[in-house]
Every structure is written in C-alpha cells, then in structure tokens.
Enzyme design. Structure first.
Site, PDB file in Angstrom:
ATOM      1  N   SER A 147      49.193  41.502  39.006  1.00  0.00           N
ATOM      2  CA  SER A 147      48.222  41.195  37.950  1.00  0.00           C
ATOM      3  C   SER A 147      48.822  40.213  36.963  1.00  0.00           C
ATOM      4  CB  SER A 147      47.821  42.484  37.220  1.00  0.00           C
ATOM      5  OG  SER A 147      47.064  42.206  36.059  1.00  0.00           O
ATOM      6  N   TYR A 160      50.509  49.679  31.426  1.00  0.00           N
ATOM      7  CA  TYR A 160      49.968  49.112  32.665  1.00  0.00           C
ATOM      8  C   TYR A 160      50.699  47.806  33.009  1.00  0.00           C
ATOM      9  CZ  TYR A 160      46.603  46.755  35.746  1.00  0.00           C
ATOM     10  OH  TYR A 160      46.007  46.082  36.784  1.00  0.00           O
TER      11      TYR A 160
END
Length: 254
Positions: A147, A160
């Site tokens: 990501s 995260y």
C-alpha cells in the site's frame, strides 16, 4: 490450464482479480466466510473457469497455514496465488490498546509473511519434483498487496502503515531471494481504494475502485512486472514524500 488460489476471496479486490484470471483455469477460493463465496464462484464459472473450489482459511491462525497449503494443493498443483486478505484496523483503538495494535500488525504483516513463505516453499518443492513446469521461464506466480500507506508511515494511520511497510520490505527481500528462479512475485501498491473496507471514509486524492486496482494488477502480473502502483502516478508521490520534512509530515492528514 492452470490452478489459481485466491486468499481473501471475499474481498472486493480479490474477487475482481479472480474474475480476470478465471478463464480456462481451476480456481480455489479461500476465505474465513466460505458462505459468502456464492456470488464470486458463480461469476467465475460464467467467466470460463474450469472448476471452482472453496476452502476455509483463517489467516490469523499461523499453525493452520501449512495444512491449508496441503489442502489447497489437493486439487492439483497451484501455479498462481493471489494474496488479497487484510484489515484496515481502527487507529483510535490501536492507540490505546496494545492488543488491537498487535492484531492489525499480525493480520497485515505476520500472517501474510507466514502464508507466503509456505506457498513459496511448496512451489519450490513442486518445481524440483517436476509437478510445476516452467512456461517461458515461469512456473509459479504470486501477487501480493502492499500500500501507499507503507511508503512513508503517517501519524494518522501509523499502525496499519507500519504493517504495510514491514510487508513491503519482506516482499522486496523475497523478490531478491527469488531472483533468477522460475517463481514470479508481483507487488501491488494501491492508494486509497473506494469500497467496503473504506466505507464512510472521505476518499483521498488519487483514489481507485476495486475493479481499477484489479485491472492494473493483472496487467502488471501478466506482464511479469515486479511492482505496480495504482494509479501509477502514486509512485511519484511516494518518491516525493521522502523529501518532506518531518515537522510537516507529522501534520499530514490521512
């Protein structure tokens, strides 16, 4: 004809990728909620899949990973694996609960590193035994999702983001280990994806939808690319973040 294994098949991106790889292939869909796989299974059959199998997969149970791989291979050697599971986590909860923080990191980093390691080991064994044979130099393919959040971790989602940063480093190191072998590993790095996982959140700039991520990912996968940013201009943004002073960076929004 090949055998495609999709981990996290109930995810929107996982389903979209599976739909683009199904034609003329056997597909094994793996998820915790196997009862939620009816829709994607039907779509794959309509899309030309030879057969569709379903398996229960609990990513967080590391002890189940090796038996799971054996079970997935019971329908024939797997030559293509899509690793599409993960959680966004709750940043607020993670800031006050070590258990919540550890759970997010466990699912998004530790569990992925574990299952990918088991998959690579099985593919290498199959290649050595001749069960998987190279075609144009490639015998096995793996697609994994990092990501933009892992490119430089932000204060607004650092739990995260740190999990994705760790996963990205693991995947790059694994690519280096596999260099020169007949196993291909493609890293997909999306930005903000508008879908169920981010429902209720305001879309960030350069957002994509699951079908856009899947299309770009499969194009890179079939093109034997080592990595792909979705959208591609995110690569420039990621590069630019390395020059942003820390005092400015810590104030950046999600």
């Amino acid at each position: 004809m090949g055998h495609v294994l999709v981990l996290g098949a109930t995810s929107e991106i996982g389903g979209e990728v599976a739909a683009r790889l199904a034609n003329h292939n056997t597909v094994t869909l793996a998820a915790r909620r196997t009862d939620a796989l009816d829709g994607i299974a039907g779509r794959l059959i309509d899309g030309g899949a030879v057969a569709v199998h379903r398996l229960y997969f609990e990513a967080d149970d590391l002890s189940s990973h090796r038996p799971f791989v054996e079970q997935a291979w019971s329908n024939g050697p797997v030559d293509t694996v899509i690793v599409a599971f993960g959680i966004l986590g709750n940043q607020d909860a993670c800031e006050v609960s070590g258990e919540a923080a550890a759970q997010t990191i466990h699912t998004d980093f530790t569990a992925q590193a574990s299952i990918i390691t088991e998959i690579v080991a099985r593919m290498e064994a199959d290649i050595a035994s001749g069960a998987l044979k190279p075609r144009d130099g490639v015998a096995g393919r793996i697609m994994a999702f990092s990501s933009i959040a892992g490119a430089r971790v932000r204060r607004s989602n650092y739990v995260y983001g740190s999990a994705k940063a760790g996963l990205d480093g693991f995947l790059q190191g694994l690519q280096d280990r596999l260099h020169g072998s007949s196993i291909q590993l493609t890293i997909v790095r999306p930005g903000f994806v508008i879908g169920r996982m981010t429902e209720g959140m305001k879309p960030a700039p350069m957002s994509s939808r699951p079908e856009e991520v899947a299309e770009a990912a499969v194009t890179a996968f079939d093109g034997r690319k080592a990595q792909v940013w979705v959208p591609r201009k995110l690569a420039l943004l990621a590069f630019a973040t390395t020059f942003t002073p820390r005092w400015i960076w810590r104030k950046m929004p999600r």
